[in-house]
Design an enzyme around this catalytic site. Structure first.
Site, short mmCIF file in Angstrom:
data_model
loop_
_atom_site.label_atom_id
_atom_site.label_comp_id
_atom_site.label_asym_id
_atom_site.label_seq_id
_atom_site.Cartn_x
_atom_site.Cartn_y
_atom_site.Cartn_z
N ALA A 288 9.20 56.47 16.51
CA ALA A 288 9.29 55.37 15.55
C ALA A 288 8.02 55.23 14.71
O ALA A 288 6.91 55.32 15.20
CB ALA A 288 9.55 54.07 16.30
N HIS B 146 13.37 55.63 14.03
CA HIS B 146 13.65 54.52 13.12
C HIS B 146 12.36 54.16 12.39
O HIS B 146 11.27 54.37 12.88
CB HIS B 146 14.24 53.28 13.83
CG HIS B 146 13.67 53.01 15.17
ND1 HIS B 146 14.20 53.54 16.32
CD2 HIS B 146 12.62 52.27 15.57
CE1 HIS B 146 13.50 53.13 17.37
NE2 HIS B 146 12.54 52.36 16.94
N LYS C 192 13.23 61.54 1.55
CA LYS C 192 13.20 61.86 0.12
C LYS C 192 12.92 63.35 -0.06
O LYS C 192 11.98 63.89 0.52
CB LYS C 192 12.11 61.05 -0.58
CG LYS C 192 11.90 61.45 -2.04
CD LYS C 192 10.59 60.91 -2.58
CE LYS C 192 10.29 61.48 -3.96
NZ LYS C 192 9.76 62.87 -3.89
N ASN D 94 11.32 66.10 16.74
CA ASN D 94 11.56 64.67 16.99
C ASN D 94 10.40 63.83 16.44
O ASN D 94 9.23 64.09 16.72
CB ASN D 94 11.70 64.40 18.48
CG ASN D 94 12.08 62.95 18.74
OD1 ASN D 94 13.18 62.52 18.46
ND2 ASN D 94 11.14 62.19 19.28
N TYR E 161 9.25 57.70 7.44
CA TYR E 161 9.31 58.20 6.07
C TYR E 161 9.03 59.69 6.09
O TYR E 161 8.03 60.14 6.67
CB TYR E 161 8.29 57.51 5.16
CG TYR E 161 8.27 58.10 3.76
CD1 TYR E 161 9.28 57.79 2.85
CD2 TYR E 161 7.29 59.00 3.37
CE1 TYR E 161 9.29 58.35 1.58
CE2 TYR E 161 7.29 59.57 2.11
CZ TYR E 161 8.30 59.23 1.22
OH TYR E 161 8.32 59.80 -0.02
N ASN F 210 3.54 62.44 1.19
CA ASN F 210 3.77 63.53 0.23
C ASN F 210 2.91 63.45 -1.03
O ASN F 210 3.09 64.25 -1.95
CB ASN F 210 5.24 63.54 -0.18
CG ASN F 210 5.67 62.26 -0.89
OD1 ASN F 210 5.01 61.23 -0.79
ND2 ASN F 210 6.77 62.33 -1.61
N ARG G 40 17.17 59.69 -0.45
CA ARG G 40 16.99 59.95 -1.87
C ARG G 40 16.95 61.45 -2.09
O ARG G 40 15.96 62.10 -1.78
CB ARG G 40 15.69 59.32 -2.38
CG ARG G 40 15.70 57.80 -2.43
CD ARG G 40 14.54 57.30 -3.25
NE ARG G 40 13.27 57.38 -2.55
CZ ARG G 40 12.10 57.56 -3.15
NH1 ARG G 40 12.03 57.73 -4.46
NH2 ARG G 40 10.99 57.61 -2.45
#
Length: 202
Positions: free
Chosen positions: A132, A115, A103, A129, A118, A138, A85
């Site tokens: 997972a 994987h 985002k 890095n 967020y 945020n 996004r």
């Protein structure tokens, strides 16, 4: 207190944006305008469709969703069902793993989300890095006062914004299922343990 992004990320001003004297959250808050201007300077190595610019060498896997203003750099990989996004800038050889959501962020060369990560409203350095499930939060959903404070060099700095994630220095490693709370500042080569919570203020 000046938090200069170039002190956390090598060649930030020359490789990415000329943002001298801009604080990290100011860069993020103006990222849309910065990307619009940068798209105008891209070479023919990029395929530009509206406000989305993708390098010809990038690999966008099936099911990935690209929205908003995006620059996806050379040799990047965006995994299946990742959700980008914009505004977003991905440097060279960035790997966005399957099911990750990015985002309003900058992620630089050779960095990777494994994987189901967020990353929101953040600036991520080079060679970083994320294992997972790790998260760059945020926004303080649970607080009445949403203003994000940053603690740096023993000083508390008000960002005067309700949306800012992290500034992560080059060569840092974020362990699986770790959470970086809003306003996190990590120096170069920081290691965050698996399941660790980074929270500057209780």
């Amino acid at each position: 207190m000046m938090i200069a992004v170039k002190n956390f990320i090598k060649n930030f001003d020359s490789d990415v944006f000329n943002t001298e004297n801009k604080l990290p959250w100011e860069i993020i808050n103006h990222l849309e305008d910065l990307l619009i201007e940068k798209i105008k300077t891209l070479s023919d190595d990029y395929i530009v469709n509206g406000n989305i610019a993708v390098h010809r060498s990038a690999d966008i896997e099936q099911g990935a969703v690209l929205k908003g203003i995006l620059i996806i750099g050379e040799n990047c990989r965006v995994g299946a069902y990742a959700y980008l996004r914009g505004p977003i800038f991905l440097g060279k050889s960035v790997n966005i793993g399957p099911g990750s959501e990015i985002k309003h962020s900058i992620i630089l060369d050779h960095s990777a989300t494994a994987h189901f990560n967020y990353v929101g409203n953040s600036i991520i350095g080079k060679n970083v890095n994320f294992e997972a499930g790790s998260i760059c939060a945020n926004h303080f959903n649970e607080r009445e006062n949403k203003n994000i404070l940053v603690f740096y060099n023993n000083q508390v700095i008000s960002t005067e914004t309700h949306k800012f994630g992290s500034l992560i220095g080059d060569d840092s490693k974020i362990g699986a299922n770790a959470v970086l709370s809003p306003g996190t500042i990590l120096e170069k080569k920081t290691v965050v343990k698996r399941l660790e919570l980074i929270e500057q203020f209780p």
